[in-house]
Design a protein around this motif. Structure first.
Motif, PDB file in Angstrom:
ATOM      1  N   MET A 141      51.840  41.676  34.596  1.00  0.00           N
ATOM      2  CA  MET A 141      53.100  41.329  34.012  1.00  0.00           C
ATOM      3  C   MET A 141      54.120  42.423  34.318  1.00  0.00           C
ATOM      4  SD  MET A 141      53.678  40.094  30.141  1.00  0.00           S
ATOM      5  CE  MET A 141      52.087  40.550  29.594  1.00  0.00           C
ATOM      6  N   THR A 142      54.440  42.621  35.540  1.00  0.00           N
ATOM      7  CA  THR A 142      55.355  43.678  35.932  1.00  0.00           C
ATOM      8  C   THR A 142      56.770  43.151  36.009  1.00  0.00           C
ATOM      9  OG1 THR A 142      53.619  44.716  37.217  1.00  0.00           O
ATOM     10  CG2 THR A 142      55.846  45.399  37.713  1.00  0.00           C
ATOM     11  N   ALA A 143      57.712  43.871  35.420  1.00  0.00           N
ATOM     12  CA  ALA A 143      59.124  43.533  35.551  1.00  0.00           C
ATOM     13  C   ALA A 143      59.652  44.238  36.796  1.00  0.00           C
ATOM     14  CB  ALA A 143      59.870  43.919  34.290  1.00  0.00           C
ATOM     15  N   PHE A 144      60.887  44.621  36.837  1.00  0.00           N
ATOM     16  CA  PHE A 144      61.564  45.070  38.032  1.00  0.00           C
ATOM     17  C   PHE A 144      61.040  46.351  38.659  1.00  0.00           C
ATOM     18  CE2 PHE A 144      64.551  41.770  37.977  1.00  0.00           C
ATOM     19  CZ  PHE A 144      64.791  41.474  36.654  1.00  0.00           C
ATOM     20  N   CYS A 145      60.514  47.269  37.925  1.00  0.00           N
ATOM     21  CA  CYS A 145      60.070  48.559  38.461  1.00  0.00           C
ATOM     22  C   CYS A 145      58.555  48.607  38.499  1.00  0.00           C
ATOM     23  CB  CYS A 145      60.583  49.707  37.587  1.00  0.00           C
ATOM     24  SG  CYS A 145      62.361  49.758  37.449  1.00  0.00           S
ATOM     25  N   ALA A 146      58.034  49.040  39.642  1.00  0.00           N
ATOM     26  CA  ALA A 146      56.579  49.152  39.754  1.00  0.00           C
ATOM     27  C   ALA A 146      56.032  50.195  38.795  1.00  0.00           C
ATOM     28  CB  ALA A 146      56.196  49.494  41.184  1.00  0.00           C
ATOM     29  N   ASN A 147      56.866  51.149  38.381  1.00  0.00           N
ATOM     30  CA  ASN A 147      56.404  52.196  37.471  1.00  0.00           C
ATOM     31  C   ASN A 147      56.684  51.868  36.008  1.00  0.00           C
ATOM     32  OD1 ASN A 147      59.148  52.479  37.622  1.00  0.00           O
ATOM     33  ND2 ASN A 147      59.147  54.695  37.866  1.00  0.00           N
ATOM     34  N   THR A 148      57.084  50.622  35.724  1.00  0.00           N
ATOM     35  CA  THR A 148      57.324  50.176  34.352  1.00  0.00           C
ATOM     36  C   THR A 148      56.654  48.812  34.176  1.00  0.00           C
ATOM     37  OG1 THR A 148      59.428  51.347  34.308  1.00  0.00           O
ATOM     38  CG2 THR A 148      59.078  49.693  32.609  1.00  0.00           C
ATOM     39  N   ILE A 149      55.567  48.783  33.414  1.00  0.00           N
ATOM     40  CA  ILE A 149      54.812  47.537  33.242  1.00  0.00           C
ATOM     41  C   ILE A 149      54.409  47.351  31.782  1.00  0.00           C
ATOM     42  CG2 ILE A 149      53.886  47.535  35.598  1.00  0.00           C
ATOM     43  CD1 ILE A 149      51.193  48.519  34.297  1.00  0.00           C
ATOM     44  N   TRP A 150      54.287  46.084  31.375  1.00  0.00           N
ATOM     45  CA  TRP A 150      53.699  45.758  30.079  1.00  0.00           C
ATOM     46  C   TRP A 150      52.190  45.802  30.249  1.00  0.00           C
ATOM     47  CZ3 TRP A 150      56.244  45.704  25.699  1.00  0.00           C
ATOM     48  CH2 TRP A 150      57.606  45.366  25.685  1.00  0.00           C
ATOM     49  N   ARG A 151      51.513  46.425  29.302  1.00  0.00           N
ATOM     50  CA  ARG A 151      50.051  46.477  29.293  1.00  0.00           C
ATOM     51  C   ARG A 151      49.573  46.309  27.856  1.00  0.00           C
ATOM     52  NH1 ARG A 151      48.689  51.040  26.828  1.00  0.00           N
ATOM     53  NH2 ARG A 151      49.923  52.929  27.082  1.00  0.00           N
ATOM     54  N   GLY A 152      48.300  45.994  27.708  1.00  0.00           N
ATOM     55  CA  GLY A 152      47.729  45.849  26.378  1.00  0.00           C
ATOM     56  C   GLY A 152      47.815  47.149  25.588  1.00  0.00           C
ATOM     57  N   MET A 153      48.162  47.030  24.320  1.00  0.00           N
ATOM     58  CA  MET A 153      48.228  48.189  23.437  1.00  0.00           C
ATOM     59  C   MET A 153      46.809  48.594  23.052  1.00  0.00           C
ATOM     60  SD  MET A 153      50.197  48.462  19.732  1.00  0.00           S
ATOM     61  CE  MET A 153      51.791  48.044  20.418  1.00  0.00           C
ATOM     62  N   THR A 154      46.622  49.896  22.856  1.00  0.00           N
ATOM     63  CA  THR A 154      45.344  50.415  22.386  1.00  0.00           C
ATOM     64  C   THR A 154      45.598  51.249  21.129  1.00  0.00           C
ATOM     65  OG1 THR A 154      45.405  52.531  23.568  1.00  0.00           O
ATOM     66  CG2 THR A 154      44.556  50.612  24.792  1.00  0.00           C
ATOM     67  N   PRO A 155      44.566  51.543  20.366  1.00  0.00           N
ATOM     68  CA  PRO A 155      44.751  52.418  19.197  1.00  0.00           C
ATOM     69  C   PRO A 155      45.369  53.771  19.571  1.00  0.00           C
ATOM     70  CG  PRO A 155      42.665  51.290  19.017  1.00  0.00           C
ATOM     71  CD  PRO A 155      43.203  50.983  20.400  1.00  0.00           C
ATOM     72  N   ASP A 156      45.109  54.252  20.776  1.00  0.00           N
ATOM     73  CA  ASP A 156      45.685  55.527  21.208  1.00  0.00           C
ATOM     74  C   ASP A 156      47.207  55.458  21.340  1.00  0.00           C
ATOM     75  OD1 ASP A 156      43.171  56.689  21.299  1.00  0.00           O
ATOM     76  OD2 ASP A 156      42.933  56.372  23.461  1.00  0.00           O
ATOM     77  N   ASP A 157      47.769  54.259  21.424  1.00  0.00           N
ATOM     78  CA  ASP A 157      49.221  54.093  21.560  1.00  0.00           C
ATOM     79  C   ASP A 157      49.948  54.108  20.221  1.00  0.00           C
ATOM     80  OD1 ASP A 157      49.311  53.683  24.408  1.00  0.00           O
ATOM     81  OD2 ASP A 157      48.508  51.653  24.064  1.00  0.00           O
ATOM     82  N   LEU A 158      49.225  54.013  19.119  1.00  0.00           N
ATOM     83  CA  LEU A 158      49.875  53.805  17.820  1.00  0.00           C
ATOM     84  C   LEU A 158      50.823  54.932  17.417  1.00  0.00           C
ATOM     85  CD1 LEU A 158      46.964  52.101  15.890  1.00  0.00           C
ATOM     86  CD2 LEU A 158      49.102  51.050  16.674  1.00  0.00           C
ATOM     87  N   GLU A 159      50.497  56.145  17.739  1.00  0.00           N
ATOM     88  CA  GLU A 159      51.395  57.253  17.397  1.00  0.00           C
ATOM     89  C   GLU A 159      52.725  57.113  18.143  1.00  0.00           C
ATOM     90  OE1 GLU A 159      52.334  60.009  14.888  1.00  0.00           O
ATOM     91  OE2 GLU A 159      50.231  59.435  14.999  1.00  0.00           O
ATOM     92  N   ALA A 160      52.667  56.826  19.440  1.00  0.00           N
ATOM     93  CA  ALA A 160      53.891  56.648  20.228  1.00  0.00           C
ATOM     94  C   ALA A 160      54.673  55.421  19.773  1.00  0.00           C
ATOM     95  CB  ALA A 160      53.555  56.544  21.711  1.00  0.00           C
ATOM     96  N   VAL A 161      53.966  54.340  19.440  1.00  0.00           N
ATOM     97  CA  VAL A 161      54.633  53.122  18.959  1.00  0.00           C
ATOM     98  C   VAL A 161      55.356  53.408  17.645  1.00  0.00           C
ATOM     99  CG1 VAL A 161      54.174  50.821  17.984  1.00  0.00           C
ATOM    100  CG2 VAL A 161      53.174  51.491  20.186  1.00  0.00           C
ATOM    101  N   THR A 162      54.698  54.114  16.743  1.00  0.00           N
ATOM    102  CA  THR A 162      55.322  54.455  15.461  1.00  0.00           C
ATOM    103  C   THR A 162      56.549  55.338  15.671  1.00  0.00           C
ATOM    104  OG1 THR A 162      53.178  54.281  14.379  1.00  0.00           O
ATOM    105  CG2 THR A 162      54.903  55.413  13.167  1.00  0.00           C
ATOM    106  N   THR A 163      56.454  56.281  16.575  1.00  0.00           N
ATOM    107  CA  THR A 163      57.597  57.152  16.876  1.00  0.00           C
ATOM    108  C   THR A 163      58.755  56.338  17.446  1.00  0.00           C
ATOM    109  OG1 THR A 163      56.156  59.050  17.234  1.00  0.00           O
ATOM    110  CG2 THR A 163      58.353  59.159  18.216  1.00  0.00           C
ATOM    111  N   LEU A 164      58.458  55.422  18.373  1.00  0.00           N
ATOM    112  CA  LEU A 164      59.510  54.550  18.915  1.00  0.00           C
ATOM    113  C   LEU A 164      60.138  53.709  17.812  1.00  0.00           C
ATOM    114  CD1 LEU A 164      57.909  53.291  22.247  1.00  0.00           C
ATOM    115  CD2 LEU A 164      60.097  54.488  22.046  1.00  0.00           C
ATOM    116  N   ALA A 165      59.303  53.131  16.964  1.00  0.00           N
ATOM    117  CA  ALA A 165      59.812  52.294  15.867  1.00  0.00           C
ATOM    118  C   ALA A 165      60.718  53.105  14.952  1.00  0.00           C
ATOM    119  CB  ALA A 165      58.656  51.692  15.074  1.00  0.00           C
TER     120      ALA A 165
END
Length: 176
Positions: free
Chosen positions: A1-25
């Motif tokens: 599921m890649t959008a316009f940039c090869a270095n920017t892609i949607w991927r499945g979230m993992t528990p390791d992402d939760l800290e970054a997701v919370t910070t973004l939120a």
């Protein structure tokens, strides 16, 4: 599921992402705070509906979504404990994109992912709670405003005075 940039892609979230997701939120949706436990629970309940926008190796956005039933949306910062059975729609809990990745079509890609999930689960609607500032974006994506009941209006008030329930029909074949 890649959008316009090869270095920017949607991927499945993992528990390791939760800290970054919370910070973004906390940064992007500062007026709509939610605890890390909310994101962890949604990931646990509906992992296929939780994505991270990986931008050059760093989370630049996220999508939290899950099956749902009816228009009464979950209140802001509320645990669900379980998902309703049977579901009749796919619910977009939250999407957030850092300023560096906005305008690249990533939100539209995420919406298409949710449409695919809805079809996969035999659901005919995407539903979301739009905050006041985001309403115009969602209407431009084909969502329509629902007329809330008193119960729904009470839940919407936990977001902001301009929050609205929006839904978009899903074609079972993927046609517009």
């Amino acid at each position: 599921m890649t959008a316009f940039c090869a270095n920017t892609i949607w991927r499945g979230m993992t528990p390791d992402d939760l800290e970054a997701v919370t910070t973004l939120a906390d940064t992007i949706h500062a007026d709509y705070p939610e605890d890390k436990a909310i994101f962890a629970e949604r990931l646990h309940l509906a992992p296929e509906g939780c994505l991270v926008l990986d931008h050059e190796g760093t989370p630049g956005g996220y999508l939290i979504s899950h099956p749902w039933r009816g228009l009464v949306c979950p209140p802001l910062n509320a645990l669900l404990h379980t998902l309703p059975q049977p579901a009749d729609r796919w619910y977009l809990h939250d999407i957030a994109l850092a300023p560096a990745v906005r305008g690249g079509g990533h939100a539209r890609t995420a919406i298409e992912h949710m449409r695919g999930l809805a079809r996969k689960h035999g659901l005919r609607w995407l539903t979301l709670t739009s905050t006041g500032p985001a309403r115009a974006f969602w209407l431009a994506q084909g969502f329509i405003e629902e007329q809330p009941t008193a119960e729904e209006q009470a839940v919407l008030a936990s977001y902001d005075a301009q929050a609205r329930l929006l839904s978009c029909p899903i074609s079972p074949t993927g046609e517009a």
